[in-house]
Design an enzyme around this catalytic site. Structure first.
Site, short mmCIF file in Angstrom:
data_model
loop_
_atom_site.label_atom_id
_atom_site.label_comp_id
_atom_site.label_asym_id
_atom_site.label_seq_id
_atom_site.Cartn_x
_atom_site.Cartn_y
_atom_site.Cartn_z
CB SER A 65 -0.86 -0.01 1.26
OG SER A 65 -1.50 1.24 1.42
CE1 TYR A 99 -3.95 -2.30 5.02
CE2 TYR A 99 -3.31 -0.05 4.45
CZ TYR A 99 -3.69 -1.33 4.06
OH TYR A 99 -3.77 -1.64 2.72
CG ASN A 128 -6.46 6.10 -1.13
OD1 ASN A 128 -5.26 6.31 -0.92
ND2 ASN A 128 -7.35 6.11 -0.18
CB VAL A 167 -13.04 8.61 1.28
CG1 VAL A 167 -12.01 8.52 0.20
CG2 VAL A 167 -13.73 9.96 1.27
CG PHE A 222 -13.36 11.72 9.17
CD1 PHE A 222 -13.93 11.68 10.43
CD2 PHE A 222 -13.90 10.93 8.16
CE1 PHE A 222 -15.00 10.85 10.70
CE2 PHE A 222 -14.97 10.09 8.41
CZ PHE A 222 -15.53 10.05 9.69
P1 NAD Z 1 -10.91 -6.33 0.69
O1 NAD Z 1 -11.18 -6.22 2.15
O2 NAD Z 1 -12.05 -6.16 -0.24
O3 NAD Z 1 -10.16 -7.71 0.37
C1 NAD Z 1 -9.37 -8.41 1.31
C2 NAD Z 1 -9.87 -9.83 1.34
O4 NAD Z 1 -9.07 -10.58 2.25
C3 NAD Z 1 -11.32 -9.95 1.82
O5 NAD Z 1 -12.08 -10.65 0.86
C4 NAD Z 1 -11.23 -10.71 3.14
O6 NAD Z 1 -12.34 -11.57 3.35
C5 NAD Z 1 -9.92 -11.48 2.93
N1 NAD Z 1 -9.28 -11.86 4.20
C6 NAD Z 1 -9.08 -11.09 5.30
N2 NAD Z 1 -8.46 -11.82 6.25
C7 NAD Z 1 -8.24 -13.05 5.73
C8 NAD Z 1 -7.65 -14.24 6.21
N3 NAD Z 1 -7.14 -14.31 7.46
N4 NAD Z 1 -7.61 -15.33 5.41
C9 NAD Z 1 -8.13 -15.28 4.16
N5 NAD Z 1 -8.72 -14.19 3.64
C10 NAD Z 1 -8.77 -13.09 4.42
O7 NAD Z 1 -9.75 -5.27 0.36
P2 NAD Z 1 -9.14 -4.84 -1.05
O8 NAD Z 1 -9.37 -3.39 -1.17
O9 NAD Z 1 -9.58 -5.76 -2.13
O10 NAD Z 1 -7.59 -5.07 -0.74
C11 NAD Z 1 -6.87 -6.19 -1.22
C12 NAD Z 1 -5.40 -6.03 -0.89
O11 NAD Z 1 -4.89 -4.85 -1.50
C13 NAD Z 1 -5.11 -5.88 0.61
O12 NAD Z 1 -3.93 -6.59 0.90
C14 NAD Z 1 -4.88 -4.40 0.80
O13 NAD Z 1 -4.01 -4.14 1.88
C15 NAD Z 1 -4.26 -4.03 -0.53
N6 NAD Z 1 -4.49 -2.63 -0.87
C16 NAD Z 1 -5.75 -2.16 -1.15
C17 NAD Z 1 -5.92 -0.81 -1.47
C18 NAD Z 1 -7.27 -0.23 -1.78
O14 NAD Z 1 -7.36 0.99 -1.97
N7 NAD Z 1 -8.34 -1.00 -1.90
C19 NAD Z 1 -4.82 0.04 -1.48
C20 NAD Z 1 -3.57 -0.47 -1.16
C21 NAD Z 1 -3.41 -1.82 -0.89
#
Ligand code: NAD
Length: 309
Positions: free
Chosen positions: A115, A139, A168, A183, A200
């Site tokens: 991230s 995080y 994001n 957001v 916020f």
């Molecule tokens: P999301 O919450 O939609 O997806 C994460 C998934 O991981 C969920 O489906 C959840 O059920 C699953 N999960 C959580 N704990 C678990 C576990 N112990 N075992 C198995 N599955 C588990 O979030 P997202 O936005 O799709 O993010 C996916 C990845 O991308 C994450 O690693 C996040 O840190 C990273 N990321 C996302 C963003 C963003 O803006 N969405 C930005 C930077 C990084």
């Protein structure tokens, strides 16, 4: 290719899995559904409900796999301030368990969804990958620790690794929890329902909002790109938008008059963040295609939660 996606029933994982099967790849997903929804996955995706820390389960799922995308994580900055232990256990513990299972079975390449939050407060914007990370939340710390584990264990065990620092991301299907929602879906929902938008802090804090299709393009490019072993690569839009500007764009795209309310700033956030994309362009041939206003329009069109009735 045979591909395993952890957290593949989440927002980014579903978009990635569905695109990969469309391209003819064999895709397996493991997700505990703590936040995800497996009903949006293409029926060709082989889904397993399970925890990414369950090493014996991973041994089975990793058989014959060429490439792993590690997306399973808890993903809210403000929530992580309240529950740092859980964020460490799932995000860091999950990463270490996965790398150990991969060592045992043998997989060519692992791609970590890290991230932009790892940068934290930085004077120099847009942020470049060589700037020293300055995480401001549990995080962000958990994602930075995951990066170190993936690259260090990858080097020790002879596995190729690539780290993508996603900024994001937004798009259809993004999970909208009641507490601490991201957001963009939060603003869109409030706007189409005729509610007020809650900012916020003063709203001058900036972010780099990147449309899901661009994120998926970068993730897919990372699976086959050359000269990316151990690389850390930003994936954003390269455009800096304040939360105030975002509120105006949401009002414009939804055609709603929105009232803005200011609440106290949330802890763990940063004042400015925008990605430098030079390395992504060079190593992945990445060029974001969707501007924010166009992305918000697509969101309204493609996600039934944001249709104006
Ligand atoms: P999301 O919450 O939609 O997806 C994460 C998934 O991981 C969920 O489906 C959840 O059920 C699953 N999960 C959580 N704990 C678990 C576990 N112990 N075992 C198995 N599955 C588990 O979030 P997202 O936005 O799709 O993010 C996916 C990845 O991308 C994450 O690693 C996040 O840190 C990273 N990321 C996302 C963003 C963003 O803006 N969405 C930005 C930077 C990084």
């Amino acid at each position: 290719m045979r591909i395993l996606i952890t957290g593949g029933a989440g927002f980014i994982g579903t978009a990635l899995a569905n695109k990969l099967v469309q391209l003819g790849h064999h895709v397996r997903v493991i997700d505990d559904l703590s936040a995800g929804d497996s009903s949006r996955l293409d029926p060709r995706v082989v889904f397993t409900r399970g925890d990414v820390r369950d090493v014996p389960r991973l041994w089975t799922l990793l058989q014959g796999v060429d490439c792993v995308y590690h997306l399973a994580a808890k993903v809210s900055v403000p929530e992580s301030v309240l529950y740092p232990k859980e964020y460490n256990e799932v995000n860091v513990g999950g990463t270490v368990s996965l790398m150990v299972a991969i060592r045992d079975v043998g997989v060519k390449r692992v791609i970590l969804a890290s991230s932009g939050a790892v940068y934290g407060e930085q004077k120099e914007q847009p942020v470049r990958e060589e700037q020293r990370p300055n995480p401001q939340s549990p995080y962000a710390v958990s994602k930075l620790a995951s990066e170190y584990y993936v690259n260090t264990l990858g080097a020790l065990y002879g596995i190729e690794t690539v780290i993508l620092r996603i900024f994001n991301a937004y798009g259809p299907g993004q999970f909208l929890p009641v507490s601490h929602p991201p957001v963009i879906p939060q603003f869109m929902k409030r706007a189409v329902e005729g509610g007020s938008l809650v900012i916020f802090g003063d709203g001058n804090q900036t972010r780099d909002f990147v449309y899901i299709d661009d994120v998926v393009d970068a993730l897919i490019a990372a699976a086959t790109a050359r000269n990316v072993n151990r690389a850390v690569i930003n994936v954003g839009s390269g455009e800096e938008t304040s939360i105030k500007q975002l509120a105006h764009k949401v009002a414009e795209v939804t055609g709603r008059q929105v009232q803005v309310i200011h609440n106290e700033a949330e802890s763990g956030g940063v004042s400015r963040l925008v990605a430098d994309l030079t390395r992504a362009a060079k190593l992945l041939g990445y060029k974001p295609k969707v501007k924010l206003k166009e992305g918000l329009r697509r969101l309204m069109e493609l996600d039934p939660r944001f249709r104006v009735s």
